[in-house]
Design an enzyme around this catalytic site. Structure first.
Site, PDB file in Angstrom:
ATOM      1  N   LYS A  10       0.823  -1.211   0.000  1.00 22.66           N
ATOM      2  CA  LYS A  10       0.000   0.000   0.000  1.00 22.66           C
ATOM      3  C   LYS A  10       0.865   1.272   0.000  1.00 22.66           C
ATOM      4  CE  LYS A  10      -3.907  -2.269   2.297  1.00 22.66           C
ATOM      5  NZ  LYS A  10      -4.995  -2.090   3.298  1.00 22.66           N
ATOM      6  N   TYR A  50     -12.180  -2.471  -3.978  1.00 25.89           N
ATOM      7  CA  TYR A  50     -12.724  -2.701  -2.635  1.00 25.89           C
ATOM      8  C   TYR A  50     -14.263  -2.694  -2.622  1.00 25.89           C
ATOM      9  CZ  TYR A  50      -8.208  -2.480  -0.198  1.00 25.89           C
ATOM     10  OH  TYR A  50      -6.951  -2.749   0.277  1.00 25.89           O
ATOM     11  N   ASN A 113      -1.968   0.132   6.721  1.00 25.53           N
ATOM     12  CA  ASN A 113      -1.494  -1.151   7.270  1.00 25.53           C
ATOM     13  C   ASN A 113      -0.582  -1.928   6.314  1.00 25.53           C
ATOM     14  OD1 ASN A 113      -3.497  -2.023   5.528  1.00 25.53           O
ATOM     15  ND2 ASN A 113      -4.455  -3.427   6.984  1.00 25.53           N
ATOM     16  N   HIS A 116      -2.089  -5.494   1.541  1.00 30.21           N
ATOM     17  CA  HIS A 116      -3.368  -6.187   1.381  1.00 30.21           C
ATOM     18  C   HIS A 116      -3.064  -7.594   0.883  1.00 30.21           C
ATOM     19  CE1 HIS A 116      -7.387  -7.273   0.007  1.00 30.21           C
ATOM     20  NE2 HIS A 116      -6.786  -7.728  -1.079  1.00 30.21           N
ATOM     21  N   GLU A 127      -9.336 -10.959  -7.680  1.00 31.35           N
ATOM     22  CA  GLU A 127      -8.414  -9.826  -7.482  1.00 31.35           C
ATOM     23  C   GLU A 127      -7.224  -9.866  -8.446  1.00 31.35           C
ATOM     24  OE1 GLU A 127      -9.480  -9.145  -2.741  1.00 31.35           O
ATOM     25  OE2 GLU A 127      -7.429  -9.664  -3.312  1.00 31.35           O
TER      26      GLU A 127
HETATM   27  P1  CMP Z   1      -7.300  -4.802   3.540  1.00 30.63           P
HETATM   28  O1  CMP Z   1      -6.835  -6.185   3.753  1.00 30.63           O
HETATM   29  O2  CMP Z   1      -6.684  -4.044   2.434  1.00 30.63           O
HETATM   30  O3  CMP Z   1      -8.895  -4.819   3.313  1.00 30.63           O
HETATM   31  C1  CMP Z   1      -9.707  -3.703   3.632  1.00 30.63           C
HETATM   32  C2  CMP Z   1      -8.992  -2.653   4.415  1.00 30.63           C
HETATM   33  O4  CMP Z   1      -9.809  -1.750   5.110  1.00 30.63           O
HETATM   34  C3  CMP Z   1      -8.147  -3.290   5.494  1.00 30.63           C
HETATM   35  O5  CMP Z   1      -7.049  -3.965   4.879  1.00 30.63           O
HETATM   36  C4  CMP Z   1      -7.813  -2.081   6.353  1.00 30.63           C
HETATM   37  O6  CMP Z   1      -6.657  -1.378   5.905  1.00 30.63           O
HETATM   38  C5  CMP Z   1      -9.022  -1.171   6.153  1.00 30.63           C
HETATM   39  N1  CMP Z   1      -9.820  -1.027   7.371  1.00 30.63           N
HETATM   40  C6  CMP Z   1     -10.020   0.107   8.052  1.00 30.63           C
HETATM   41  N2  CMP Z   1     -10.798  -0.099   9.119  1.00 30.63           N
HETATM   42  C7  CMP Z   1     -11.106  -1.421   9.128  1.00 30.63           C
HETATM   43  C8  CMP Z   1     -11.892  -2.254   9.988  1.00 30.63           C
HETATM   44  N3  CMP Z   1     -12.507  -1.780  11.065  1.00 30.63           N
HETATM   45  N4  CMP Z   1     -11.957  -3.586   9.685  1.00 30.63           N
HETATM   46  C9  CMP Z   1     -11.350  -4.095   8.595  1.00 30.63           C
HETATM   47  N5  CMP Z   1     -10.606  -3.337   7.739  1.00 30.63           N
HETATM   48  C10 CMP Z   1     -10.477  -2.025   8.011  1.00 30.63           C
END
Ligand code: CMP
Length: 140
Positions: A10, A50, A113, A116, A127
């Site tokens: 990311k 998403y 974070n 993904h 995906e």
């Molecule tokens: P990712 O695996 O990319 O999939 C969706 C993303 O939403 C997740 O990682 C997080 O970076 C983001 N996100 C933010 N808040 C939440 C939450 N409460 N639960 C899950 N994903 C979240």
């Protein structure tokens, strides 16, 4: 079984200049990079990727974040690739991620974070196809 999964480094981790460090973790844990490209997602591309989260309260912030800079997208191939990649990433919230995982080591928050990874084999197929035509995935 040998599987493929989609991984995204990311904008936060690309900005931190740790693409290579994250690639090393994939490679040293039996995951092979079989497709890769850097892309700066548009709003519609981020929203499309998403789409399953469209109704979630964090959707708007997630899309804004994913558009905030270039991302590195890759297909990983290996034994149990979907679960293996999720194990290497650690929990979605880096505060809850196990020591030594990518998110524990490189991520700041649940939004920024670092990575993904597909959550199932079915989603991995969807995906990977979102980013790569099948002839651009170089299976071993
Ligand atoms: P990712 O695996 O990319 O999939 C969706 C993303 O939403 C997740 O990682 C997080 O970076 C983001 N996100 C933010 N808040 C939440 C939450 N409460 N639960 C899950 N994903 C979240």
């Amino acid at each position: 079984a040998v599987e493929r999964t989609l991984s995204i480094i990311k904008p936060d981790a690309v900005a931190k200049n740790v693409i290579g460090k994250i690639y090393s973790r994939f490679e040293s844990n039996g995951l092979k990079i079989v497709a890769s490209r850097m892309i700066h997602l548009s709003r519609s591309e981020a929203e499309g990727f998403y789409a399953v989260h469209r109704e979630r309260p964090f959707f708007k912030d997630l899309v804004e974040f994913m558009m905030s800079g270039p991302v590195m997208v890759q297909a990983l191939e290996g034994e149990s690739a979907v679960a293996k990649n999720r194990e290497l990433m650690g929990a979605t919230d880096p505060k809850k991620a196990d020591k030594g995982t990518i998110r524990a080591d490189f991520a700041e928050s649940i939004d920024a974070n670092a990575v993904h990874g597909s959550d199932s084999l079915d989603n991995a197929k969807i995906e990977i196809a979102y980013f790569f035509p099948s002839m651009e995935v170089y299976s071993s």
